[in-house]
Design an enzyme around this catalytic site. Structure first.
Site, PDB file in Angstrom:
ATOM      1  N   GLY A  34       0.559  -1.146   0.066  1.00 49.57           N
ATOM      2  CA  GLY A  34      -0.032   0.159   0.035  1.00 49.57           C
ATOM      3  C   GLY A  34       0.728   1.390  -0.061  1.00 49.57           C
ATOM      4  O   GLY A  34       0.260   2.393   0.311  1.00 49.57           O
ATOM      5  N   ASN A  36       2.331   2.908  -2.640  1.00 47.20           N
ATOM      6  CA  ASN A  36       1.565   3.856  -3.613  1.00 47.20           C
ATOM      7  C   ASN A  36       0.299   4.467  -3.149  1.00 47.20           C
ATOM      8  O   ASN A  36       0.112   5.985  -2.996  1.00 47.20           O
ATOM      9  CB  ASN A  36       1.438   2.988  -4.742  1.00 47.20           C
ATOM     10  CG  ASN A  36       2.621   3.019  -5.747  1.00 47.20           C
ATOM     11  OD1 ASN A  36       3.154   4.189  -6.235  1.00 47.20           O
ATOM     12  ND2 ASN A  36       3.373   1.866  -5.808  1.00 47.20           N
ATOM     13  N   ASN A 129      -2.692   3.648 -14.117  1.00 46.33           N
ATOM     14  CA  ASN A 129      -1.963   2.728 -13.481  1.00 46.33           C
ATOM     15  C   ASN A 129      -0.594   3.086 -13.412  1.00 46.33           C
ATOM     16  O   ASN A 129       0.037   4.067 -13.944  1.00 46.33           O
ATOM     17  CB  ASN A 129      -1.994   1.503 -14.035  1.00 46.33           C
ATOM     18  CG  ASN A 129      -1.489   0.183 -13.451  1.00 46.33           C
ATOM     19  OD1 ASN A 129      -1.478  -0.039 -12.220  1.00 46.33           O
ATOM     20  ND2 ASN A 129      -0.790  -0.731 -14.306  1.00 46.33           N
ATOM     21  N   HIS A 131       3.500   1.392 -13.408  1.00 49.49           N
ATOM     22  CA  HIS A 131       4.323   0.158 -13.680  1.00 49.49           C
ATOM     23  C   HIS A 131       5.365   0.286 -13.232  1.00 49.49           C
ATOM     24  O   HIS A 131       6.142   1.396 -13.463  1.00 49.49           O
ATOM     25  CB  HIS A 131       3.997  -0.408 -14.987  1.00 49.49           C
ATOM     26  CG  HIS A 131       4.603  -1.517 -15.428  1.00 49.49           C
ATOM     27  ND1 HIS A 131       4.264  -2.846 -15.041  1.00 49.49           N
ATOM     28  CD2 HIS A 131       5.828  -1.615 -16.249  1.00 49.49           C
ATOM     29  CE1 HIS A 131       5.152  -3.798 -15.477  1.00 49.49           C
ATOM     30  NE2 HIS A 131       6.142  -3.226 -16.054  1.00 49.49           N
ATOM     31  N   ASP A 172      -1.232  -3.241 -18.821  1.00 51.28           N
ATOM     32  CA  ASP A 172       0.100  -2.233 -19.241  1.00 51.28           C
ATOM     33  C   ASP A 172       0.045  -1.625 -20.532  1.00 51.28           C
ATOM     34  O   ASP A 172       1.212  -1.565 -21.129  1.00 51.28           O
ATOM     35  CB  ASP A 172       1.138  -3.044 -18.786  1.00 51.28           C
ATOM     36  CG  ASP A 172       1.339  -3.510 -17.514  1.00 51.28           C
ATOM     37  OD1 ASP A 172       1.769  -4.572 -17.194  1.00 51.28           O
ATOM     38  OD2 ASP A 172       0.784  -3.040 -16.635  1.00 51.28           O
ATOM     39  N   GLU A 201       8.561   5.763  -8.081  1.00 51.42           N
ATOM     40  CA  GLU A 201       6.956   5.450  -8.489  1.00 51.42           C
ATOM     41  C   GLU A 201       6.167   6.513  -7.608  1.00 51.42           C
ATOM     42  O   GLU A 201       5.076   7.164  -8.115  1.00 51.42           O
ATOM     43  CB  GLU A 201       6.661   4.044  -7.784  1.00 51.42           C
ATOM     44  CG  GLU A 201       6.971   2.806  -8.754  1.00 51.42           C
ATOM     45  CD  GLU A 201       6.683   1.683  -8.221  1.00 51.42           C
ATOM     46  OE1 GLU A 201       5.377   1.489  -7.969  1.00 51.42           O
ATOM     47  OE2 GLU A 201       7.461   0.682  -7.928  1.00 51.42           O
TER      48      GLU A 201
HETATM   49  C1  GRF Z   1       4.037  -1.270  -7.032  1.00 46.57           C
HETATM   50  O1  GRF Z   1       5.328  -2.012  -7.313  1.00 46.57           O
HETATM   51  C2  GRF Z   1       3.483  -0.912  -8.225  1.00 46.57           C
HETATM   52  O2  GRF Z   1       4.245  -0.322  -9.390  1.00 46.57           O
HETATM   53  C3  GRF Z   1       2.610  -1.803  -8.670  1.00 46.57           C
HETATM   54  O3  GRF Z   1       2.254  -2.668  -7.520  1.00 46.57           O
HETATM   55  C4  GRF Z   1       3.101  -2.388  -6.673  1.00 46.57           C
HETATM   56  C5  GRF Z   1       2.234  -2.014  -5.594  1.00 46.57           C
HETATM   57  O4  GRF Z   1       3.139  -1.662  -4.330  1.00 46.57           O
HETATM   58  N1  GRF Z   1       1.527  -1.483  -9.515  1.00 46.57           N
HETATM   59  P1  GRF Z   1       2.539  -0.931  -3.147  1.00 46.57           P
HETATM   60  O5  GRF Z   1       1.407  -1.825  -2.433  1.00 46.57           O
HETATM   61  O6  GRF Z   1       1.831   0.398  -3.502  1.00 46.57           O
HETATM   62  O7  GRF Z   1       3.682  -0.546  -2.267  1.00 46.57           O
END
Ligand code: GRF
Length: 232
Positions: A34, A36, A129, A131, A172, A201
């Site tokens: 979680g 992100n 999204n 990636h 993607d 990210e």
């Molecule tokens: C991240 O590596 C993101 O790039 C991918 O899923 C992962 C989620 O990580 N879409 P987190 O749960 O947000 O730490």
């Protein structure tokens, strides 16, 4: 009801006007930590995103992201994938929740499923999204999280990075909004490469969401994204 007028359409089908705070719906499978989601929460709280997380939706009960939402007083809902006959039924349940919370933009934050046709149509160019690689390399079904970094190292690539894109019916494959490059070190492991990429990210996702909040993203021919100049 005159569906030609945005104000008459269901909330989920209204284009975002760009003149009010953005309402974000985070959608995740719950297998990640979680981080992100946390980065988006923090960016909203610190003003880097002109908006708020209106709801956090997980397809796995007890996901760490749900705890993060709870800590920040953000509404959350769980739709266990196996509780639905098929992907369409799951998408319909998620759409109803997004509508109830008046979500303008969906942010997939570790969503391991393919977004269904109905979700993609309702949120065309309003679902993003992230990636952990440079699409179109090292992406697609089965290439997510640490598997991306392992594939990059296996191939011997010298640069990896992050892609934020609009999500579509294919994994993607949607129009790319932002990409950031991250160098690959000779002695990298999937874990050390992931650790170097993760903060990139977080920053890139918030940057892309804020561009959307400012109404500065235009999709050309359904393929390329143009970033419009800052207004005013
Ligand atoms: C991240 O590596 C993101 O790039 C991918 O899923 C992962 C989620 O990580 N879409 P987190 O749960 O947000 O730490």
């Amino acid at each position: 009801m005159d569906s030609s007028r945005p104000s008459e359409r269901p909330w989920t089908e209204r284009p975002f006007p760009g003149d009010r705070p953005l309402r974000i719906g985070a959608l995740l499978s719950g297998k990640g930590r979680g981080t992100n989601l946390q980065a988006l929460i923090d960016s909203c709280a610190e003003g880097r995103i002109s908006g708020e997380i209106a709801v956090v939706i997980s397809t796995t009960p007890g996901a760490p992201a749900l705890e993060r939402a709870h800590r920040h007083g953000i509404p959350s809902r769980t739709f266990p994938g196996k509780s639905y006959a098929d992907g369409e039924a799951l998408d319909d349940a998620i759409l109803a929740c997004l509508n109830d919370h008046r979500v303008d933009l969906i942010c997939l934050a570790g969503y391991m499923r393919k977004a269904g046709q109905r979700l993609c149509e309702a949120y065309r160019w309003r679902m993003m999204n992230i990636h952990p690689g440079l699409i179109p390399a090292f992406c697609g079904q089965g290439l997510y999280g640490g598997k991306v970094h392992a594939a990059v190292l296996e191939y011997g690539a010298k640069v990896s990075g992050v892609t934020v894109h609009f999500a579509t019916e294919e994994y993607d494959a949607g129009p790319i909004i932002l990409q950031k490059c991250v160098p690959v070190a000779e002695d990298d492991t999937p874990e050390t490469l992931a650790a170097r990429i993760l903060p990139v990210e977080h920053a890139a996702y918030s940057e892309a969401v804020q561009l959307f909040a400012e109404g500065r993203l235009e999709v050309l021919d359904g393929r390329r994204v143009r970033i419009l100049p800052k207004r005013g």
